[in-house]
Scaffold this motif. Structure first.
Motif, mmCIF file in Angstrom:
data_model
loop_
_atom_site.group_PDB
_atom_site.id
_atom_site.type_symbol
_atom_site.label_atom_id
_atom_site.label_comp_id
_atom_site.label_asym_id
_atom_site.label_seq_id
_atom_site.Cartn_x
_atom_site.Cartn_y
_atom_site.Cartn_z
ATOM 1 N N GLY A 71 0.822 -1.207 0.000
ATOM 2 C CA GLY A 71 0.000 0.000 0.000
ATOM 3 C C GLY A 71 0.853 1.253 0.000
ATOM 4 O O GLY A 71 1.793 1.371 0.783
ATOM 5 N N GLU A 72 0.522 2.196 -0.894
ATOM 6 C CA GLU A 72 1.335 3.404 -1.049
ATOM 7 C C GLU A 72 0.800 4.570 -0.232
ATOM 8 O O GLU A 72 -0.392 4.693 0.001
ATOM 9 N N GLY A 73 1.736 5.449 0.170
ATOM 10 C CA GLY A 73 1.383 6.632 0.942
ATOM 11 C C GLY A 73 1.537 6.383 2.426
ATOM 12 O O GLY A 73 1.976 5.317 2.877
ATOM 13 N N GLY A 74 1.159 7.382 3.221
ATOM 14 C CA GLY A 74 1.189 7.240 4.661
ATOM 15 C C GLY A 74 2.590 7.245 5.247
ATOM 16 O O GLY A 74 3.573 7.549 4.573
ATOM 17 N N THR A 75 2.665 6.882 6.512
ATOM 18 C CA THR A 75 3.929 6.867 7.239
ATOM 19 C C THR A 75 4.067 5.534 7.958
ATOM 20 O O THR A 75 3.198 4.665 7.863
ATOM 21 N N MET A 76 5.180 5.401 8.715
ATOM 22 C CA MET A 76 5.417 4.164 9.456
ATOM 23 C C MET A 76 6.048 4.501 10.795
ATOM 24 O O MET A 76 6.955 5.332 10.876
ATOM 25 N N ASP A 77 5.573 3.873 11.856
ATOM 26 C CA ASP A 77 6.030 4.157 13.209
ATOM 27 C C ASP A 77 6.481 2.853 13.864
ATOM 28 O O ASP A 77 5.653 2.029 14.248
ATOM 29 N N LEU A 78 7.813 2.659 13.959
ATOM 30 C CA LEU A 78 8.351 1.432 14.518
ATOM 31 C C LEU A 78 9.417 1.738 15.567
ATOM 32 O O LEU A 78 10.066 2.780 15.540
ATOM 33 N N ASN A 79 9.587 0.798 16.485
ATOM 34 C CA ASN A 79 10.723 0.798 17.398
ATOM 35 C C ASN A 79 11.649 -0.298 16.899
ATOM 36 O O ASN A 79 11.409 -1.480 17.169
ATOM 37 N N PRO A 80 12.687 0.031 16.152
ATOM 38 C CA PRO A 80 13.449 -0.974 15.405
ATOM 39 C C PRO A 80 13.959 -2.167 16.206
ATOM 40 O O PRO A 80 13.863 -3.307 15.730
ATOM 41 N N SER A 81 14.480 -1.945 17.406
ATOM 42 C CA SER A 81 15.070 -3.079 18.128
ATOM 43 C C SER A 81 14.035 -4.132 18.521
ATOM 44 O O SER A 81 14.154 -5.301 18.125
ATOM 45 N N PRO A 82 12.993 -3.780 19.295
ATOM 46 C CA PRO A 82 12.022 -4.828 19.643
ATOM 47 C C PRO A 82 11.142 -5.266 18.491
ATOM 48 O O PRO A 82 10.738 -6.437 18.416
ATOM 49 N N ASP A 83 10.837 -4.341 17.569
ATOM 50 C CA ASP A 83 9.906 -4.679 16.485
ATOM 51 C C ASP A 83 10.567 -5.454 15.349
ATOM 52 O O ASP A 83 9.902 -6.247 14.676
ATOM 53 N N MET A 84 11.859 -5.217 15.125
ATOM 54 C CA MET A 84 12.513 -5.793 13.954
ATOM 55 C C MET A 84 13.803 -6.536 14.276
ATOM 56 O O MET A 84 13.950 -7.728 14.001
ATOM 57 N N ILE A 85 14.751 -5.831 14.855
ATOM 58 C CA ILE A 85 16.116 -6.351 14.962
ATOM 59 C C ILE A 85 16.201 -7.592 15.843
ATOM 60 O O ILE A 85 16.784 -8.613 15.452
#
Length: 352
Positions: free
Chosen positions: A268-282
């Motif tokens: 999906g195009e547009g908008g923004t993204m709000d993540l906490n990289p360490s717990p959410d991804m890394i």
């Protein structure tokens, strides 16, 4: 002939155009179906967001067309009069690195990259001109509305799913159950997924997914989605997630509801993204992919697969309109309270 243009104030306008003649390497297509894309609504219908060469140029709208070749111009090598075709909706230069890979969506030559329905006339008219290199053969097993769906929506989804890989081992989350999200559910099932969970904030979209049996579970979008999804997957989360919503909260859900080592694709195009990289991804070693449309060869592969699977993208079209009803078609699509919307000609309108 009459063709639909988009003034940019949440309206459409029908204008008179001459039936064009194909030039070298071009064909004249008698349009049979042209579906409406969410990007048309977001970027053109409400207001013209694109600027310069990437902006809408006031041409005949519609970048998801399918039809039959009426006339072939000089220099064409493969397609002939009477062929049923899908139009890949970006016409690139054909010689840059991306075009050579089939990804004309990413053509780097601004002097030649033009999208049908954006910078050159598209499919919201009885006839249109297309370059032969932009065409894909539509088998008899698929309808013209099937073909219009492939031209953008289903092709875009297929590319994204191929990036993350879908198989029978995977539980799949689809955030956003508009036409693209519904296509993601259909294709995830065709690729082998046994558990599909869908979320959306609009009740009508949730109901369409239920009525068509596309998802095993549908959830109203909200702050409890991550825990709900984990409860449906033994506490682990899904192996694969597909965001088709372009909403920051849904994207966060897609990431947080994916288990360790899982994969997420943003479509999906547009908008923004709000993540906490360490717990959410890394720490969970997840991978996020971005995916934009697809290539001509991948779209051709999808067409073959659809025939093999017996899948008809037209099943997601909830409303069909004639060209003189195009204003109603765009207004309905803009409301979000529908599946896919198609403007149809000839027998495709009768097949509703």
């Amino acid at each position: 002939m009459m063709g639909a243009t988009l003034p940019g104030d949440s309206t459409t306008e029908l204008k008179e155009f001459a039936i064009p003649e194909p030039g070298h390497g071009e064909v004249l297509i008698r349009v049979k179906a042209s579906t409406i894309c969410g990007s048309d609504i977001r970027c053109i219908y409400h207001e013209h967001l694109g600027k310069g060469p990437e902006g809408y140029q006031g041409v005949i709208a519609g970048h998801e067309p399918s039809g039959k070749i009426e006339k072939v111009g000089p220099g064409c090598r493969q397609f002939k009069e009477g062929d049923r075709v899908v139009v890949y909706h970006i016409s690139g230069c054909g010689v840059c690195n991306d075009c050579r890979r089939g990804y004309m969506i990413s053509c780097t030559n601004e002097n030649y990259r033009r999208a049908y329905g954006w910078q050159r006339d598209g499919g919201m008219a009885p006839y249109m001109i297309a370059e032969e290199k932009d065409l894909l053969l539509l088998p008899d097993e698929l309808s013209y509305v099937d073909g219009a769906q492939v031209a953008c929506g289903f092709g875009t989804v297929y590319e994204g799913l191929e990036k993350i890989g879908i198989c029978g081992n995977d539980a799949v989350l689809v955030t956003g159950l508009g036409p693209v999200g519904l296509a993601a559910a259909v294709l995830s099932r065709a690729l082998g997924a046994k558990l599909i969970i869908g979320t959306d904030a609009i009740d009508e979209r949730l109901q369409i997914a239920k009525d068509l049996g596309l998802c095993d579970h549908v959830l109203k979008a909200g702050p409890d989605n991550v825990e709900q999804i984990k409860a449906l997957t033994g506490g682990y989360g899904v192996e694969r997630a597909v965001d088709c919503s372009a909403h920051h909260a849904a994207r966060k859900t897609a990431v947080q509801a994916t288990r360790k080592w899982g994969k997420i694709v943003l479509i999906g195009e547009g908008g923004t993204m709000d993540l906490n990289p360490s717990p959410d991804m890394i720490h969970d070693q997840k991978t996020i992919y971005g995916s934009w449309v697809t290539s001509t060869w991948k779209m051709e592969e999808l067409i073959e697969r659809l025939v093999r699977w017996g899948v008809h993208p037209a099943d997601l079209v909830t409303h069909r309109f004639a060209l003189d009803q195009v204003s109603d078609a765009y207004a309905l699509m803009a409301s979000g309270k529908c599946g896919k919307v198609a403007v149809c000609f000839d027998e495709e309108l009768d097949n509703a």
